[in-house]
Design an enzyme around this catalytic site. Structure first.
Site, mmCIF file in Angstrom:
data_model
loop_
_atom_site.group_PDB
_atom_site.id
_atom_site.type_symbol
_atom_site.label_atom_id
_atom_site.label_comp_id
_atom_site.label_asym_id
_atom_site.label_seq_id
_atom_site.Cartn_x
_atom_site.Cartn_y
_atom_site.Cartn_z
ATOM 1 N N GLY A 82 100.127 -56.408 -48.139
ATOM 2 C CA GLY A 82 98.654 -57.180 -47.934
ATOM 3 C C GLY A 82 98.867 -58.687 -47.906
ATOM 4 N N ARG A 146 103.556 -52.685 -43.654
ATOM 5 C CA ARG A 146 103.830 -51.798 -44.839
ATOM 6 C C ARG A 146 104.833 -50.739 -44.923
ATOM 7 N NH1 ARG A 146 100.137 -52.819 -48.913
ATOM 8 N NH2 ARG A 146 98.034 -53.743 -48.345
ATOM 9 N N ASP A 176 103.939 -54.599 -55.976
ATOM 10 C CA ASP A 176 104.901 -53.700 -56.672
ATOM 11 C C ASP A 176 105.545 -52.594 -55.675
ATOM 12 O OD1 ASP A 176 102.440 -52.729 -56.038
ATOM 13 O OD2 ASP A 176 102.202 -51.241 -57.555
ATOM 14 N N ASP A 177 104.818 -52.175 -54.752
ATOM 15 C CA ASP A 177 105.511 -51.238 -53.730
ATOM 16 C C ASP A 177 106.679 -51.951 -52.970
ATOM 17 O OD1 ASP A 177 104.398 -48.677 -54.452
ATOM 18 O OD2 ASP A 177 102.497 -49.377 -53.234
ATOM 19 N N LYS A 203 104.090 -61.164 -55.282
ATOM 20 C CA LYS A 203 102.914 -61.218 -54.500
ATOM 21 C C LYS A 203 101.996 -60.336 -54.470
ATOM 22 C CE LYS A 203 102.033 -59.008 -51.568
ATOM 23 N NZ LYS A 203 101.603 -58.184 -50.471
ATOM 24 N N THR A 204 100.561 -60.524 -54.586
ATOM 25 C CA THR A 204 99.650 -59.581 -54.554
ATOM 26 C C THR A 204 98.482 -60.145 -55.146
ATOM 27 O OG1 THR A 204 98.318 -57.492 -54.919
ATOM 28 C CG2 THR A 204 100.063 -57.848 -56.274
ATOM 29 N N ASP A 206 95.961 -58.470 -56.263
ATOM 30 C CA ASP A 206 95.573 -57.670 -57.116
ATOM 31 C C ASP A 206 95.914 -57.970 -58.568
ATOM 32 O OD1 ASP A 206 95.067 -56.220 -54.939
ATOM 33 O OD2 ASP A 206 96.209 -54.404 -55.395
ATOM 34 N N TYR A 244 66.464 -57.870 -54.664
ATOM 35 C CA TYR A 244 67.374 -56.911 -54.564
ATOM 36 C C TYR A 244 68.623 -56.937 -55.624
ATOM 37 C CZ TYR A 244 66.643 -57.577 -49.254
ATOM 38 O OH TYR A 244 65.918 -57.396 -48.272
ATOM 39 N N MET A 251 88.083 -55.998 -54.158
ATOM 40 C CA MET A 251 89.426 -55.777 -53.787
ATOM 41 C C MET A 251 90.242 -55.642 -55.048
ATOM 42 S SD MET A 251 91.437 -56.504 -50.631
ATOM 43 C CE MET A 251 91.358 -55.503 -49.394
ATOM 44 N N TYR A 427 89.213 -58.770 -47.778
ATOM 45 C CA TYR A 427 89.769 -59.475 -46.771
ATOM 46 C C TYR A 427 89.292 -61.012 -46.763
ATOM 47 C CZ TYR A 427 90.874 -54.785 -45.842
ATOM 48 O OH TYR A 427 91.483 -53.588 -45.885
ATOM 49 N N GLU A 428 88.104 -61.322 -47.158
ATOM 50 C CA GLU A 428 87.739 -62.478 -47.228
ATOM 51 C C GLU A 428 88.296 -63.475 -48.195
ATOM 52 O OE1 GLU A 428 85.904 -59.831 -47.781
ATOM 53 O OE2 GLU A 428 84.017 -59.802 -46.844
ATOM 54 N N ARG A 430 91.848 -62.901 -49.090
ATOM 55 C CA ARG A 430 93.214 -62.799 -48.741
ATOM 56 C C ARG A 430 94.236 -63.813 -48.133
ATOM 57 N NH1 ARG A 430 95.097 -56.772 -47.980
ATOM 58 N NH2 ARG A 430 94.795 -57.261 -45.805
HETATM 59 P P1 FBP Z 1 99.458 -55.589 -51.866
HETATM 60 O O1 FBP Z 1 99.454 -54.977 -53.092
HETATM 61 O O2 FBP Z 1 100.503 -55.091 -50.977
HETATM 62 O O3 FBP Z 1 99.469 -56.952 -52.043
HETATM 63 O O4 FBP Z 1 97.983 -55.136 -51.096
HETATM 64 C C1 FBP Z 1 96.693 -55.359 -51.862
HETATM 65 C C2 FBP Z 1 95.719 -55.074 -51.216
HETATM 66 O O5 FBP Z 1 94.949 -56.323 -50.772
HETATM 67 C C3 FBP Z 1 94.823 -54.335 -52.068
HETATM 68 O O6 FBP Z 1 93.938 -55.078 -52.896
HETATM 69 C C4 FBP Z 1 93.875 -53.457 -50.934
HETATM 70 O O7 FBP Z 1 93.647 -51.972 -51.555
HETATM 71 C C5 FBP Z 1 95.000 -53.190 -50.086
HETATM 72 O O8 FBP Z 1 95.786 -54.189 -49.898
HETATM 73 C C6 FBP Z 1 94.386 -53.037 -48.434
HETATM 74 O O9 FBP Z 1 95.301 -52.749 -47.555
HETATM 75 P P2 FBP Z 1 95.419 -52.954 -46.219
HETATM 76 O O10 FBP Z 1 95.670 -54.578 -46.074
HETATM 77 O O11 FBP Z 1 96.428 -52.131 -45.650
HETATM 78 O O12 FBP Z 1 93.922 -52.635 -45.568
#
Ligand code: FBP
Length: 559
Positions: A82, A146, A176-177, A203-204, A206, A244, A251, A427-428, A430
């Site tokens: 990601g 990926r 990690d992966d 990187k991540t 997360d 509301y 994420m 996604y906003e 990343r």
């Molecule tokens: P990485 O661990 O590869 O950095 O990805 C993190 C992430 O942004 C997660 O937070 C999210 O669940 C996932 O990627 C979403 O994956 P995709 O970009 O394939 O929709």
């Protein structure tokens, strides 16, 4: 001049800061070895699987007065997984160090993630190319992907591509992966005497690739600040209109670090933390009770509005759901290859699944709304994980709370009004412009990756520590990838993988939430962090996350 926004033009000029050990230049480094290392768990299995790269020492860099010279070298770089803000600066730092070492050195970027090294799809960087991407967000410089690097065939193809380009080191920028991929590739290259080194970069967004040596993965800082800004804006809206309840899923694939950090920045009324849900064995019903209780109490105070922050990975941590998803992941690895299953209609698929799951798990699956069931059946990612970002947990919670409130209303126990909006922030954040912290950290990680290469190391992760201090005091070095590994079940088999760092319930960061959440639930103590600032006082522009500050201050106090 290209079509650039005013901020883009200014950010291209930003000169990232380096730790003083690296700032003297790549030619003046000395490498100091620490003690030998062990994997975090399953030492015997990991040692067997990584015979050539297991157990190496950690290293740190300092400066020497001797000037080193470097032979010409070609290096390849991959962006994997990601997107995370700052990836371009890792490549810029790597490029600058490599060119400083020897202007004839070449840096190749493999296109579209790990698939690029297998298929031999690449670009060669030059100054002009790199300069366009300095301090920018995104991974569009070479794209990401990926693909899981794990088969002999993939390794052989990667070797052939590297040999064709005369590449003697590969840098994999990933989570990690992806760094598990890096460890496997490093081991295979070493076992086959290829002479090719592999270095990872953490990187991540997360924030779950961390340990004593890796204080935080890059991108977490910028992404959480972006979500903090968005949540703060919504809080102001909710507090203005007062009509509301906003359910905001944040994420972060498994760990709740991102949701926790965003909550500390904004102080919402409800924050769920997946690790707590798992530790307390909270069922879905008890989570609904917990949230409904706050909603009812607030409505008694005439507050029919509020903010709930929900971590993306929650569903897998609810015990009955986690067990069902693990069972589902196992059976899906077989069903995905079964033509009859693929050809079945959605309702037929649900019945096949219900008949294949164990009886307890089948009951849990069949109790879910069709929308959630179908989201649970979507394709696994290449690592065999369910794609939690595509499961609308926030909507599941809203609909269950609506049912519960209707019941309470019929019993005369609730007279309020519940109107909910759902959001998913992921996604906003990343590909945001990296904060000054991420711009500096990433540039340092990339520069440092070349330092690791220049000392002949392989199977290491680039490590830059002491991150709450000014950049000049950061500590640059490397940590063996095998040190972070354990054995986990993937695609129905036990595999060596880098262990994710989850939120520690005894840690300072969670404790901060725990100590305040009751107050934040009822008395609106919203904070409005506003947008990331790139220019202005250091007290605004250069501050790191609460997570890093709390974790590091506890470490300094040795608590
Ligand atoms: P990485 O661990 O590869 O950095 O990805 C993190 C992430 O942004 C997660 O937070 C999210 O669940 C996932 O990627 C979403 O994956 P995709 O970009 O394939 O929709």
């Amino acid at each position: 001049m290209k079509n650039l926004s005013p901020l883009q033009i200014e950010r291209l000029k930003y000169q990232p800061k380096l730790p003083s050990s690296l700032a003297e230049g790549i030619t003046r480094l000395v490498c100091k070895e620490g003690s030998d290392t062990e994997s975090v768990a399953n030492q015997n299995e990991i040692k067997q699987l990584f015979k050539n790269t297991y157990g190496k020492p950690t290293v740190t860099f300092s400066t020497s007065s001797d000037l080193q010279t470097f032979e010409q070298k070609n290096v390849g770089v991959i962006l994997s997984g990601g997107q995370a803000p700052g990836g371009h600066n890792v490549i810029a730092g790597l490029y600058d160090a490599l060119k400083q070492a020897n202007p004839d050195n070449k840096l190749y970027g493999f296109l579209g993630g790990p698939a690029g090294i297998i298929e031999g799809e690449y670009v060669e960087f030059n100054d002009e190319y790199i300069n366009d991407y300095r301090n920018t967000g995104g991974f569009d410089i070479i794209g990401s992907g990926r693909t899981k690097l794990e088969t002999e065939e993939q390794f052989k193809k990667s070797l052939a591509v590297c040999q064709k380009l005369n590449i003697s080191a590969v840098v994999i920028i990933g989570g990690d992966d992806s760094n598990t991929n890096a460890a496997l590739l490093a081991e295979w290259f070493a076992a086959n005497n290829s002479g090719i080194q592999v270095i990872g970069c953490p990187k991540t967004i997360d924030g779950d690739l961390k340990n004593e040596q890796i204080e935080i993965s890059f991108g977490f800082d910028t992404a959480t600040k972006t979500y903090g800004e968005l949540i703060g804006n919504i809080q102001r809206d909710a507090n203005s209109a007062k009509k509301y309840w906003h359910f905001i899923k944040i994420m972060g694939r498994s760990a709740s670090h991102v949701a926790l950090e965003a909550a500390l920045q904004t102080q919402p009324n409800i924050t769920l933390i997946s690790e707590e849900v798992e530790a307390k064995k909270m069922s879905l019903a008890s989570i609904i009770d917990y949230m409904t209780d706050i909603i009812v109490k607030r409505s008694e105070n005439k507050k029919n509005f509020g903010i709930a922050v929900i971590p993306e990975g929650l569903i897998e941590f609810i015990p009955e759901m986690g067990a069902m998803i693990a069972n589902l992941n196992d059976i899906m690895s077989t069903l995905e290859k079964d033509g009859n299953y693929s050809a079945a209609s959605q309702s037929e698929k649900f019945s096949i699944i219900e008949n294949t799951l164990s009886s307890d798990n089948s009951k849990v699956f069949s109790s879910l709304p069709a929308l959630i069931k179908s989201q649970l059946l979507m394709d696994r990612d290449p690592h065999g994980n369910v794609q939690v970002s595509r499961i609308e947990t926030e909507k599941l919670l809203i609909s269950m709370i609506e049912e519960k409130l209707a019941l309470l209303k019929s019993e005369g126990k609730y007279t309020g009004k519940f109107s909910a909006q759902s959001h998913f922030f992921g996604y906003e954040g990343r590909c945001a412009f990296p904060s000054n912290f991420d711009a500096d950290y990433c540039y340092s990680l990339g520069y440092n990756a070349f330092a690791l290469i220049s000392f002949g190391l392989t199977g290491y992760l680039s490590s830059v520590r002491n991150l709450t201090a000014p950049a000049s005091e950061w500590i640059a070095g490397g940590v063996p990838l095998t040190m972070m590994m354990n054995m986990e079940r993937r695609h129905g088999e036990m595999k060596p993988v880098i262990k994710k760092a989850l939120v520690e319930l005894n840690g300072a960061v969670f404790k901060q939430l725990e100590a305040n959440r009751q107050d934040w639930a009822m008395n609106d103590k919203y904070l409005f962090p506003g947008a990331i600032q790139y220019f202005g006082p250091g007290s605004v522009c250069d501050i790191t996350t609460r997570t890093l500050q709390l974790e590091q201050s506890k470490k300094l106090l040795n608590v």
